[in-house]
Design a protein around this motif. Structure first.
Motif, PDB file in Angstrom:
ATOM      1  N   TYR A 139      91.723  38.086  -0.768  1.00  4.56           N
ATOM      2  CA  TYR A 139      92.511  38.422  -1.954  1.00  4.56           C
ATOM      3  C   TYR A 139      93.434  39.595  -1.669  1.00  4.56           C
ATOM      4  O   TYR A 139      94.595  39.613  -2.093  1.00  4.56           O
ATOM      5  CB  TYR A 139      91.599  38.759  -3.142  1.00  4.56           C
ATOM      6  CG  TYR A 139      92.401  39.162  -4.358  1.00  4.56           C
ATOM      7  CD1 TYR A 139      92.958  38.205  -5.189  1.00  4.56           C
ATOM      8  CD2 TYR A 139      92.650  40.501  -4.627  1.00  4.56           C
ATOM      9  CE1 TYR A 139      93.739  38.570  -6.268  1.00  4.56           C
ATOM     10  CE2 TYR A 139      93.426  40.874  -5.703  1.00  4.56           C
ATOM     11  CZ  TYR A 139      93.960  39.905  -6.521  1.00  4.56           C
ATOM     12  OH  TYR A 139      94.745  40.281  -7.572  1.00  4.56           O
ATOM     13  N   ARG A 162     100.909  40.330   0.197  1.00  3.69           N
ATOM     14  CA  ARG A 162     102.093  39.478   0.322  1.00  3.69           C
ATOM     15  C   ARG A 162     102.936  39.525  -0.952  1.00  3.69           C
ATOM     16  O   ARG A 162     104.168  39.510  -0.904  1.00  3.69           O
ATOM     17  CB  ARG A 162     101.675  38.039   0.641  1.00  3.69           C
ATOM     18  CG  ARG A 162     101.122  37.862   2.038  1.00  3.69           C
ATOM     19  CD  ARG A 162     101.283  36.418   2.525  1.00  3.69           C
ATOM     20  NE  ARG A 162     100.635  35.450   1.647  1.00  3.69           N
ATOM     21  CZ  ARG A 162      99.342  35.144   1.722  1.00  3.69           C
ATOM     22  NH1 ARG A 162      98.567  35.741   2.609  1.00  3.69           N
ATOM     23  NH2 ARG A 162      98.820  34.246   0.915  1.00  3.69           N
ATOM     24  N   ASP A 170      96.577  32.772   5.571  1.00  2.00           N
ATOM     25  CA  ASP A 170      97.126  31.816   4.619  1.00  2.00           C
ATOM     26  C   ASP A 170      96.010  31.413   3.670  1.00  2.00           C
ATOM     27  O   ASP A 170      95.216  30.517   3.947  1.00  2.00           O
ATOM     28  CB  ASP A 170      97.664  30.585   5.357  1.00  2.00           C
ATOM     29  CG  ASP A 170      98.340  29.598   4.410  1.00  2.00           C
ATOM     30  OD1 ASP A 170      98.660  29.998   3.284  1.00  2.00           O
ATOM     31  OD2 ASP A 170      98.525  28.441   4.816  1.00  2.00           O
ATOM     32  N   ASP A 209      94.507  31.299  -0.686  1.00  4.90           N
ATOM     33  CA  ASP A 209      94.811  31.300  -2.111  1.00  4.90           C
ATOM     34  C   ASP A 209      94.031  32.411  -2.785  1.00  4.90           C
ATOM     35  O   ASP A 209      93.057  32.934  -2.236  1.00  4.90           O
ATOM     36  CB  ASP A 209      94.423  29.957  -2.747  1.00  4.90           C
ATOM     37  CG  ASP A 209      95.243  28.819  -2.173  1.00  4.90           C
ATOM     38  OD1 ASP A 209      96.449  29.034  -1.937  1.00  4.90           O
ATOM     39  OD2 ASP A 209      94.677  27.731  -1.962  1.00  4.90           O
ATOM     40  N   THR A 217      96.457  38.447   0.111  1.00  6.37           N
ATOM     41  CA  THR A 217      97.354  37.730  -0.798  1.00  6.37           C
ATOM     42  C   THR A 217      98.120  38.709  -1.671  1.00  6.37           C
ATOM     43  O   THR A 217      99.325  38.563  -1.890  1.00  6.37           O
ATOM     44  CB  THR A 217      96.539  36.757  -1.677  1.00  6.37           C
ATOM     45  OG1 THR A 217      95.850  35.839  -0.835  1.00  6.37           O
ATOM     46  CG2 THR A 217      97.448  35.989  -2.623  1.00  6.37           C
TER      47      THR A 217
END
Length: 226
Positions: free
Chosen positions: A186, A192, A213, A215, A189
């Protein structure tokens, strides 16, 4: 670049900060144990809340000036806005003169250090916060009530909305929906997302580490996976 985490007790500030630290952020943590007035403030707030809150203001100045690293993404687990919210709640109705003095110090701090580049606003219901507070069983939090948590959240929400209206960048995260502990995926993510907001390379935001990569896992999914 400076990011400040916003949120009341038990919303996941330090836990998120630890996850971000693992992916390359320079995280700056507040150390409550160094406040010489805090314990007395809980016992005798009338006489000790002023020096206690002044210590928090001065500690923010010290944290940023001493531990902020140029060229890094710096994250404060307890932002200046949080200290303002506590100060407003403690002094507005009880000691407006003291509030005025501390507000001048906040204004000086903003003038010297500038506003953060991003607020990450961690949102969680007061009821969930109380459950987490009771679960971690910290001595200085044993007297915390639902009314206290609710009032603090109201102050923080007001300050966040003012910052948003002033044009400050604010990212809202529902911490009842996202599971933070140990969740490096997390954190990457989130990094990013931050890179995209500020047109920065992901490698720079992640401290030159290779991004994954992945979610965003939901809180319930992460719990089920444990």
């Amino acid at each position: 670049m400076r990011i400040e985490l916003v949120g009341g007790l038990g919303v996941g500030k330090s836990t998120l900060c630890q996850a971000l630290e693992k992916v390359g952020f320079n995280c700056i943590y507040e150390n409550l144990s160094t406040n010489p007035f805090l314990a007395d403030c809980f016992v005798d707030p009338v006489n000790f809340r002023f020096p206690s809150q002044m210590w928090f203001v001065l500690s923010k100045f010290h944290e940023i000036k001493k531990f902020e690293k140029p060229g890094c993404v710096n994250v404060l687990d307890q932002g200046v806005l949080n200290v303002r919210a506590y100060t407003n709640m403690l002094f507005r109705d009880e000691d407006p003169e003291a509030l005025g003095v501390i507000d001048q110090c906040f204004d000086y701090l903003d003038g010297r250090l500038g506003r953060p580049d991003l607020y990450i606003n961690l949102q969680c219901s007061p009821e969930a916060q109380m459950k987490r507070i009771r679960g971690r069983n910290r001595d200085h939090e044993k007297g915390v009530t639902l009314d206290y948590v609710t009032s603090l959240q109201r102050e923080m929400t007001d300050l966040v909305e003012r910052a948003r209206a002033d044009g400050d960048a604010v990212m809202d995260i529902d911490t009842e929906a996202v599971y933070f502990p140990g969740n490096t995926a997390y954190a990457e993510t989130l990094a990013r997302h931050i890179a995209g907001m500020f047109d920065m390379s992901v490698e720079k935001v992640l401290g030159q580490k290779r991004p994954m990569d992945v979610d965003l896992p939901l809180y319930e999914d992460a719990i089920a996976a444990e």
